[in-house]
Design an enzyme around this catalytic site. Structure first.
Site, PDB file in Angstrom:
ATOM      1  N   ASP A  83       3.681   5.136  -5.934  1.00  0.00           N
ATOM      2  CA  ASP A  83       4.081   3.846  -6.484  1.00  0.00           C
ATOM      3  C   ASP A  83       4.387   4.071  -7.954  1.00  0.00           C
ATOM      4  OD1 ASP A  83       4.413   1.030  -6.947  1.00  0.00           O
ATOM      5  OD2 ASP A  83       3.105   0.660  -5.247  1.00  0.00           O
ATOM      6  N   ALA A  91       0.827  -1.207   0.000  1.00  0.00           N
ATOM      7  CA  ALA A  91       0.000   0.000   0.000  1.00  0.00           C
ATOM      8  C   ALA A  91       0.863   1.260   0.000  1.00  0.00           C
ATOM      9  CB  ALA A  91      -0.903  -0.005   1.233  1.00  0.00           C
ATOM     10  N   LYS A  92       2.140   1.100   0.340  1.00  0.00           N
ATOM     11  CA  LYS A  92       3.114   2.209   0.342  1.00  0.00           C
ATOM     12  C   LYS A  92       2.562   3.452   1.014  1.00  0.00           C
ATOM     13  CE  LYS A  92       5.850   0.390  -3.488  1.00  0.00           C
ATOM     14  NZ  LYS A  92       5.046  -0.724  -3.979  1.00  0.00           N
ATOM     15  N   ARG A  93       1.984   3.278   2.185  1.00  0.00           N
ATOM     16  CA  ARG A  93       1.456   4.409   2.916  1.00  0.00           C
ATOM     17  C   ARG A  93       2.581   5.174   3.586  1.00  0.00           C
ATOM     18  NH1 ARG A  93      -2.392   2.776   0.098  1.00  0.00           N
ATOM     19  NH2 ARG A  93      -4.527   2.616   0.869  1.00  0.00           N
TER      20      ARG A  93
END
Lengths: 274, 274
Positions: B96, A92-94
């Site tokens: 991303d 999710a690359k939060r």
């Protein structure tokens, strides 16, 4: 899942394969589109076909989020369907601060019950620490990524080294090998060995094998440690290996090739420890 | 919404206030909890009370995501309820690469119809560009944030300057003042004037006023440009100004104080142009 359970899983299955469920409604076999939840139907078939061959599934949340509420329903069904005892990653690359980061941690660790979530480091310590406060859960922080744009900032010089080295060294101090992993892109094999020296004990999540072009052999040779220390992800190369009625068997064959290759590298590396 | 429409909106409303809907189920007035969708009921009342005073609403997605599907339903209802002609920001801090970034852009620009989304820069050009490909939509890239952790990486020296300066200078080349803004933290007033010299034309989204402590006067003095060029966000200071039955009137009073102060700064700055 804790570190020892993950290491045991890798030894039992002779695999460090993570299957990436980057499931795109436009890429799945057409015959699934009549299913009430085609994304879940696809994922279920892929999970059934690969669950004995991989140790982790990674869900790229963007592919689910873009479908709105329906997408989150597919995501929920998929996480619930993954057998317990397999490591689950929300890709999710939060990255946000304090209380907001805590909300994201709750989202992926409590609302959806993932074991791990990928985290962006740009905002610093107070954006990463909230993910490290959950027992037997993991933050997987972006270190060096495999895309062209990694040159723009990650590979800028900061003091004696590169920014990504600064990120790795600094972030290591916030967590332990029991709650912190790093994303290290596989197309950067040259740096991977150096990174392993810098970060000897942590697990690396390595995307970019298969469709994105990294070599499993090279990665394993330079970056495996005594506990394996690797989760190597393949997404498209496994899940889109075929596109017909028998797509799941094609996915299984692709996963099996990875697993067999991994078993050989594990046998070499871990022989002394067994 | 395009840049000219945004500038016109600021002049008409004499405001550059962005109200942050960081709506937390644990912080809203208790009497709303019997509503079938308490989060939306709260947001609706806040929007009704502040829509003539602000030019933008910013939804911090983490607060909605952590509630699962129910949270996304509240988010959808909220975005749908915001009157057209008000700028909408998904504060989602996504980041991303390539195809995944495109899925995130579709999520916030098409599935939910926001005007803008906040984006993390760590992965570089191919993580930002997909957000710039949508007509009359905006990427708001993290530049310098207002949290303690901004020192960890953003304020590291890269060549002649800091990492955040490198991020600003590099990212500026990927977009234009018509599709790209930057998040610049308000507690860093010292740097804000320098940043405005470096980035003269782009809008800045400035969080950290009110509860987080930045001074609206200082920010406006050093960072306003001929088109205003500022969206100053207040979240808790507005939405949690009161906690009783009349919380919306309290929120209105707080928003009105900001708006009146802003009107004065705008009159000074823009007098020559009107």
């Amino acid at each position: 899942m804790n570190r020892q359970e993950l290491v045991n899983l890798i030894r039992e299955k002779q695999s460090y394969l993570c299957v990436g469920l980057d499931t795109d409604i436009h890429k799945i076999p057409k015959h699934l589109l009549s299913h009430p939840d085609p994304i879940f139907a696809f994922n279920k078939a892929i999970i059934d076909a690969t669950r004995d061959l991989c140790v982790a599934y990674k869900i790229n949340t963007a592919f689910y989020e873009c479908m709105g509420i329906r997408g989150w329903e597919s995501l929920q069904r998929t996480v619930d369907y993954i057998p317990s005892g397999i490591f689950t990653i929300a890709d999710a690359k939060r990255g946000d601060i304090g209380n907001t980061a805590t909300q994201y941690a709750k989202t992926f660790f409590e609302t959806y019950r993932f074991d791990a979530v990928t985290v962006a480091p740009y905002m610093g310590k107070d954006s990463v620490e909230p993910f490290l406060a959950f027992s037997e859960k993991w933050a997987i922080v972006l270190g060096l990524t495999s895309n062209e744009g990694s040159k723009d900032f990650q590979m800028q010089r900061v003091g004696e080294g590169y920014l990504y080295e600064k990120v790795l060294k600094t972030t290591m101090e916030w967590g332990t090998p029991d709650n912190l992993m790093f994303v290290i892109g596989a197309t950067q094999t040259a740096q991977l060995g150096e990174i392993r020296k810098l970060v000897p004990h942590h697990f690396f999540l390595v995307p970019g094998v298969g469709a994105q072009g990294g070599s499993l052999k090279d990665i394993s040779a330079v970056a495996m440690n005594a506990d394996c220390g690797l989760l190597v992800n393949a997404s498209r190369a496994v899940i889109y290996a075929g596109n017909g009625e028998d797509f799941a068997q094609d996915a299984r064959r692709a996963a099996q090739e990875y697993q067999q290759e991994m078993a050989a590298y594990l046998a070499e590396k871990l022989a002394v420890k067994q």
